[in-house]
Design a protein around this motif. Sequence first.
Motif, PDB file in Angstrom:
ATOM      1  N   GLY A  45      29.089   4.595   2.202  1.00 25.23           N
ATOM      2  CA  GLY A  45      28.000   4.666   3.164  1.00 25.23           C
ATOM      3  C   GLY A  45      26.656   4.276   2.579  1.00 25.23           C
ATOM      4  O   GLY A  45      25.739   3.914   3.313  1.00 25.23           O
ATOM      5  N   GLY A  46      26.545   4.350   1.250  1.00 25.19           N
ATOM      6  CA  GLY A  46      25.314   3.951   0.583  1.00 25.19           C
ATOM      7  C   GLY A  46      25.200   2.462   0.356  1.00 25.19           C
ATOM      8  O   GLY A  46      24.173   1.991  -0.149  1.00 25.19           O
ATOM      9  N   LEU A  47      26.207   1.703   0.729  1.00 26.46           N
ATOM     10  CA  LEU A  47      26.155   0.247   0.596  1.00 26.46           C
ATOM     11  C   LEU A  47      25.427  -0.353   1.806  1.00 26.46           C
ATOM     12  O   LEU A  47      25.304   0.295   2.849  1.00 26.46           O
ATOM     13  N   PRO A  48      24.968  -1.592   1.703  1.00 31.04           N
ATOM     14  CA  PRO A  48      24.174  -2.186   2.800  1.00 31.04           C
ATOM     15  C   PRO A  48      25.024  -2.635   3.979  1.00 31.04           C
ATOM     16  O   PRO A  48      25.000  -3.806   4.377  1.00 31.04           O
ATOM     17  N   VAL A  49      25.773  -1.708   4.571  1.00 36.71           N
ATOM     18  CA  VAL A  49      26.699  -2.077   5.646  1.00 36.71           C
ATOM     19  C   VAL A  49      25.983  -2.340   6.965  1.00 36.71           C
ATOM     20  O   VAL A  49      26.542  -2.976   7.860  1.00 36.71           O
ATOM     21  N   VAL A  50      24.755  -1.846   7.121  1.00 41.67           N
ATOM     22  CA  VAL A  50      23.948  -2.153   8.303  1.00 41.67           C
ATOM     23  C   VAL A  50      22.781  -3.058   7.937  1.00 41.67           C
ATOM     24  O   VAL A  50      22.517  -4.051   8.609  1.00 41.67           O
ATOM     25  N   CYS A  51      22.090  -2.750   6.849  1.00 40.50           N
ATOM     26  CA  CYS A  51      20.962  -3.566   6.414  1.00 40.50           C
ATOM     27  C   CYS A  51      21.408  -4.996   6.090  1.00 40.50           C
ATOM     28  O   CYS A  51      20.698  -5.958   6.404  1.00 40.50           O
ATOM     29  N   GLY A  52      22.582  -5.144   5.493  1.00 39.54           N
ATOM     30  CA  GLY A  52      23.084  -6.471   5.151  1.00 39.54           C
ATOM     31  C   GLY A  52      23.205  -7.375   6.363  1.00 39.54           C
ATOM     32  O   GLY A  52      22.669  -8.499   6.358  1.00 39.54           O
ATOM     33  N   PRO A  53      23.899  -6.943   7.421  1.00 36.23           N
ATOM     34  CA  PRO A  53      23.949  -7.763   8.633  1.00 36.23           C
ATOM     35  C   PRO A  53      22.583  -8.048   9.242  1.00 36.23           C
ATOM     36  O   PRO A  53      22.351  -9.139   9.771  1.00 36.23           O
ATOM     37  N   ILE A  54      21.672  -7.075   9.173  1.00 39.33           N
ATOM     38  CA  ILE A  54      20.324  -7.307   9.705  1.00 39.33           C
ATOM     39  C   ILE A  54      19.636  -8.433   8.933  1.00 39.33           C
ATOM     40  O   ILE A  54      19.061  -9.358   9.523  1.00 39.33           O
ATOM     41  N   LEU A  55      19.706  -8.380   7.602  1.00 44.82           N
ATOM     42  CA  LEU A  55      19.084  -9.430   6.788  1.00 44.82           C
ATOM     43  C   LEU A  55      19.765 -10.772   6.997  1.00 44.82           C
ATOM     44  O   LEU A  55      19.112 -11.824   6.999  1.00 44.82           O
ATOM     45  N   LEU A  56      21.075 -10.761   7.210  1.00 46.23           N
ATOM     46  CA  LEU A  56      21.801 -12.005   7.459  1.00 46.23           C
ATOM     47  C   LEU A  56      21.341 -12.640   8.766  1.00 46.23           C
ATOM     48  O   LEU A  56      21.093 -13.856   8.824  1.00 46.23           O
ATOM     49  N   VAL A  57      21.208 -11.834   9.805  1.00 44.18           N
ATOM     50  CA  VAL A  57      20.743 -12.357  11.092  1.00 44.18           C
ATOM     51  C   VAL A  57      19.311 -12.878  10.962  1.00 44.18           C
ATOM     52  O   VAL A  57      18.973 -13.945  11.509  1.00 44.18           O
ATOM     53  N   ILE A  58      18.455 -12.149  10.237  1.00 44.03           N
ATOM     54  CA  ILE A  58      17.083 -12.613  10.020  1.00 44.03           C
ATOM     55  C   ILE A  58      17.083 -13.958   9.292  1.00 44.03           C
ATOM     56  O   ILE A  58      16.322 -14.873   9.637  1.00 44.03           O
TER      57      ILE A  58
END
Length: 226
Positions: A34-47
């Motif tokens: 859960g501490g991995l970028p499992v939500v932030c990563g997709p957000i940055l990818l879309v950006i």
Amino acid sequence: MGLLALKLLLAPSFVVGVSVTARRYGPVVGGLLGGLPVVCGPILLVIALTHERSFAADAATASVLGLVSLTAFVVVYAWLARRLRWVALLPLGWVVFLAVTGVLSVVGGVTPAVALAAAFASFALALAVVPEPAPEPVLRRAPPGDLPMRAAAAAAMVVALTAAASSLGPHLSGLLAPFPIITSVLAAFTHAQHGPATTVILLRGMLRGFFVFALCCFAFALALGA
């Protein structure tokens, strides 16, 4: 259509996968994942897919710094888990996250290396001040439909942040990218179903996972030429 599918499916799928893993293997493993970028990563990818390279690089650097805010959320939740129920703790934690983000929003010109050093220092400090308790034998059946609810929360956050990125700018978009979505979901459900001690164990696992989280965002920023 492909970009919309990415927003709606990638992060929610990760959230569901981590949730199922946490149930099967316990709070330590669940916290690490859960501490991995499992939500932030997709957000940055879309950006990165919807904005120019420099915008995405600045957002990725800011997301590393934004992990300081996420760490503040974790510390507050862990310290107060025995005193307050999750329904009170979540809003309080979000207020703390946004307050720290407000402070960080006025800090400009931070390099990826400086942001990484600040994030690592916050993780180490949090692990030092949040003691690891013994687990409690508390277990309640998961409410029906909780996995779809977790997935929907993650999808809503990704859509909202990526849609607002243009108006927020790269720095604030990046600072908000680590907003505690999966952290909130896992902490709240664990708190309700397993008790505060197990929740703190989960959150300490997340703090350890944040080191990898920060490195991933740091590498993303460097790859984009920040």
